[in-house]
Design an enzyme around this catalytic site. Structure first.
Site, short mmCIF file in Angstrom:
data_model
loop_
_atom_site.label_atom_id
_atom_site.label_comp_id
_atom_site.label_asym_id
_atom_site.label_seq_id
_atom_site.Cartn_x
_atom_site.Cartn_y
_atom_site.Cartn_z
N ASP A 333 -5.68 -6.48 -6.07
CA ASP A 333 -4.32 -6.70 -6.55
C ASP A 333 -3.46 -7.51 -5.58
OD1 ASP A 333 -4.11 -4.62 -4.76
OD2 ASP A 333 -2.97 -3.28 -6.07
N LYS A 438 0.35 -5.57 -9.61
CA LYS A 438 0.24 -6.90 -9.02
C LYS A 438 -1.18 -7.39 -9.26
CE LYS A 438 -0.13 -4.94 -4.36
NZ LYS A 438 0.33 -3.57 -4.54
C1 G6P Z 1 0.80 -0.95 -1.84
C2 G6P Z 1 1.70 -0.98 -3.03
C3 G6P Z 1 2.71 -2.08 -2.85
C4 G6P Z 1 3.46 -1.90 -1.57
C5 G6P Z 1 2.55 -1.75 -0.41
C6 G6P Z 1 3.35 -1.36 0.79
O1 G6P Z 1 0.06 -2.12 -1.77
O2 G6P Z 1 0.98 -1.20 -4.21
O3 G6P Z 1 3.56 -2.11 -3.93
O4 G6P Z 1 4.26 -3.00 -1.29
O5 G6P Z 1 1.57 -0.78 -0.68
O6 G6P Z 1 2.61 -0.79 1.76
P1 G6P Z 1 3.25 -0.10 3.01
O7 G6P Z 1 2.06 0.18 3.84
O8 G6P Z 1 4.16 -1.11 3.64
O9 G6P Z 1 3.99 1.12 2.52
ZN ZN Z 2 -4.54 -3.20 -3.39
#
Ligand code: G6P
Ligand code: ZN
Length: 622
Positions: A333, A438
């Protein structure tokens, strides 16, 4: 590890003979296991915990407890009815297949009638979202996705489970909080005993009955996803452009779930040569790599694209690099986009896709975008484009679920329609309402479409307009948001919390006018702790990042944000996001990390990062 099964062969036949050796329903006593609180995107733990072989969790029913709590929550949300149809699929990481077997039994034990498992057990997150929404013969009520996304896999590494609801969207906080509460009360789980394992490599259409009321059907992983991408883009036009002698692409699947989808779409549907793919065979340990597409962990692709590790061009290598490169994470994604000698930051990529909306049929057919959004830590590059196009812009907390509500405003909540909708995050996520996740491959197709459009007047024999030209033209038109992120991984949790408290006490709630002048001339002028009220369902989410606003001696403004990651599985990861807007064209060619170095130093000193965490430098700069 054994190489992963062949996803491509095998039948598309429907309704193959069902095996009929159902098991018996059983209710097994269990006790609550602490710590099952899902983070930004599902529950992620070391795989040994899920396997029940970690010393602390020995012989506990970890997967069963979590899935029973999830089903109880889904049932409570669904007027007391258990979901009828659920997909169970994973990104192929270590423990994928075993977990699928356990989960199918618990689903059957709870009376889920139809359980869809993709052939091979592997599906990218965007493909699951597409299948939940649009599978022929009726959509699913939800999907259980076995992934820890961009975290490494294999023994000693991470495994995770997340739940997506009936429109294909990741479950919201209300759901995951309720699941967690439930996990602390659970006293038994339901399952079936005595049924043989299902053969997840059976041809699509094969069904296995697990109980008199529940059956697993093996489905083709690609069908719905290919369909939604075909509706979103002009495949004929891309096929034609793929033949251009000066145009080439390189896609890095990082041995995750995105690989087979890239093979199917880029090679089989669009006709790019096989040499356009690297690391596209899924492996349980992602080939030992950290499957996160950023400048640090996608180093191999970055180099092949003629880039140095700080994202600046390595001119000699750039001259022979492919025209467009992209990399996905473990579950397909996320995306990293690069042209020959040109790294496109995720925030810039989002703004540029927005500005080039006419190149993308999904937006063009509807006469343009009706809404756009970015996560708060992403740069404001999108904001300027949204303003010039006069479309609503939303700034949300980190986490795709917040975009889900906006995209589903009409579909799910019968409110104002913001679709076609475009959104993205600095964490290498980009997507639209074609699904509710995504989508790494979508981003690559979007950039191919942008290049096709940019070259529509390029005469034969003339050099093609490149990614770097598109990027430079955009900056000249709107200005450049220099942007980069520092990650400090696996910091002691206490130390990270102390730093957060210090920022709150001294700067968010403190008196900024009492601060001493700094020789750098970079002055902290304002602060804010980000909170969000969802315009669609009214929910409030607080403590979403500590924002420090700075002013340079020459009057330039800049912003630094501190946030703790919600996707790690051990200790804390501190993220520091740096951003500075620049209107001086002469500076556009410079590398973001060097432009932002003095700002980073100033912020690190103010929050006492080094003193509190003992870290002299970040684990990742991207
Ligand atoms: C995952 C989620 C995203 C988010 C990301 C943030 O990939 O699907 O929507 O932006 O985590 O990760 P973090 O480690 O910064 O919380
Ligand atoms: Zn992912």
């Amino acid at each position: 590890y054994a190489p992963v099964k062949n996803l491509y062969g095998g039948g598309q036949q429907q309704h193959l003979a069902a095996s009929s050796s159902s098991g018996t329903l059983a209710e097994i006593p269990t006790s609550p296991i602490p710590g099952m609180k899902p983070g930004t995107s599902g529950l992620r733990k070391k795989v040994e915990i899920w396997q029940g072989i970690d010393d602390e969790i020995k012989e506990k029913y970890y997967v069963e407890n979590f899935i029973q709590s999830l089903l109880d929550t889904a049932k409570a949300n669904n007027k007391g009815e258990i979901p009828k149809t659920l997909i169970v699929a994973g990104d192929g990481r270590y423990f994928n297949d075993e977990a699928i077997q356990i989960i199918c039994r618990v689903l059957a034990g709870n009376g889920v009638e139809n359980i869809w498992v993709p052939r091979s057990g592997i599906m990218s997150t965007p493909a699951v979202s597409a299948a939940i929404r649009t599978r022929e013969g009726g959509s699913a009520d939800g999907g259980i996705i076995l992934t820890a996304s961009h975290n490494p896999g294999g023994p000693g590494e991470d495994f995770g489970i997340k739940y997506n609801e009936n429109y294909g969207q990741p479950a919201g906080e209300e759901f995951t909080d309720a699941l967690y509460e439930r996990s602390l009360e659970i006293s038994s789980f339901k399952t079936v005993q005595g049924s043989p394992d299902i053969n997840i490599n059976a041809p699509a259409g094969t069904t296995f009955s697990l109980s008199p009321t529940s059956a697993v059907t093996i489905i083709d992983p690609f069908t719905e996803y290919v369909k939604v991408l075909k509706e979103s883009f002009n495949f004929d036009e891309i096929c034609e452009f793929a033949k251009h002698p000066d145009f080439s692409i390189l896609f890095d699947g990082m041995h995750g779930a995105g690989g087979p989808f890239a093979q199917r779409i880029l090679i089989e549907e669009l006709g790019f040569p096989k040499s356009s793919l690297m690391r596209c065979d899924p492996r349980p340990d992602f080939g030992g790599c950290h499957p996160d597409p950023n400048l640090t962990y996608a180093a191999e692709l970055v180099k092949k694209m003629g880039l140095k590790s700080d994202g600046s061009a390595d001119e000699s290598a750039a001259s022979t690099a492919p025209t467009l490169g992209a990399s996905n994470d473990g579950d397909g994604d996320r995306n990293l986009i690069a042209g020959a000698g040109c790294f496109v930051t995720p925030s810039d990529s989002l703004a540029m896709i927005c500005d080039n909306w006419k190149a993308i049929p999904h937006f063009e057919k509807a006469g343009g975008l009706k809404g756009v959004a970015r996560s708060m830590p992403s740069s404001a590059a999108l904001d300027i484009v949204a303003e010039s196009l006069d479309i609503p812009l939303f700034i949300t907390p980190t986490g795709w679920k917040f975009f889900g509500n906006l995209m589903g405003s009409k579909e799910q909540f019968d409110k104002r329609d913001y679709t076609p909708f475009l959104c993205g995050e600095e964490s290498f996520g980009t997507g639209t309402d074609h699904i509710r996740e995504k989508d790494g491959l979508w981003a690559m197709l979007a950039w191919i479409s942008i290049l096709i459009d940019a070259n529509k007047d390029t005469a034969e024999g003339q050099p093609l307009i490149q990614v770097k030209d598109v990027v430079m033209n955009h900056w000249v038109k709107y200005g450049r948001h220099f942007y980069c992120r520092y990650d400090y991984e696996a910091v002691e949790t206490d130390a990270a919390n102390k730093m957060v408290d210090l920022i709150r006490d001294n700067y968010i709630n403190g008196d900024l006018s009492a601060l001493n002048e700094d020789p750098s001339g970079i002055k902290l002028v304002a602060t804010e702790e980000f909170a969000y009220t969802d315009p669609v369902d009214g929910s409030v989410t607080s403590n979403q990042g500590l924002i420090l606003f700075f002013r340079y001696a020459n009057g330039d403004d800049a912003r630094v944000i501190f946030r703790l990651s919600g996707t790690g599985s051990a200790g804390a990861t501190i993220r520091m996001y740096l951003e500075k807007y620049e209107k001086e064209k002469e500076r556009y060619g410079e590398a973001a990390p060097s432009i932002l170095k003095s700002l980073a130093d100033r912020a690190i000193a103010l929050v006492q990062l080094q003193e509190l965490t003992g870290r002299e430098s970040p684990s990742v700069i991207t």
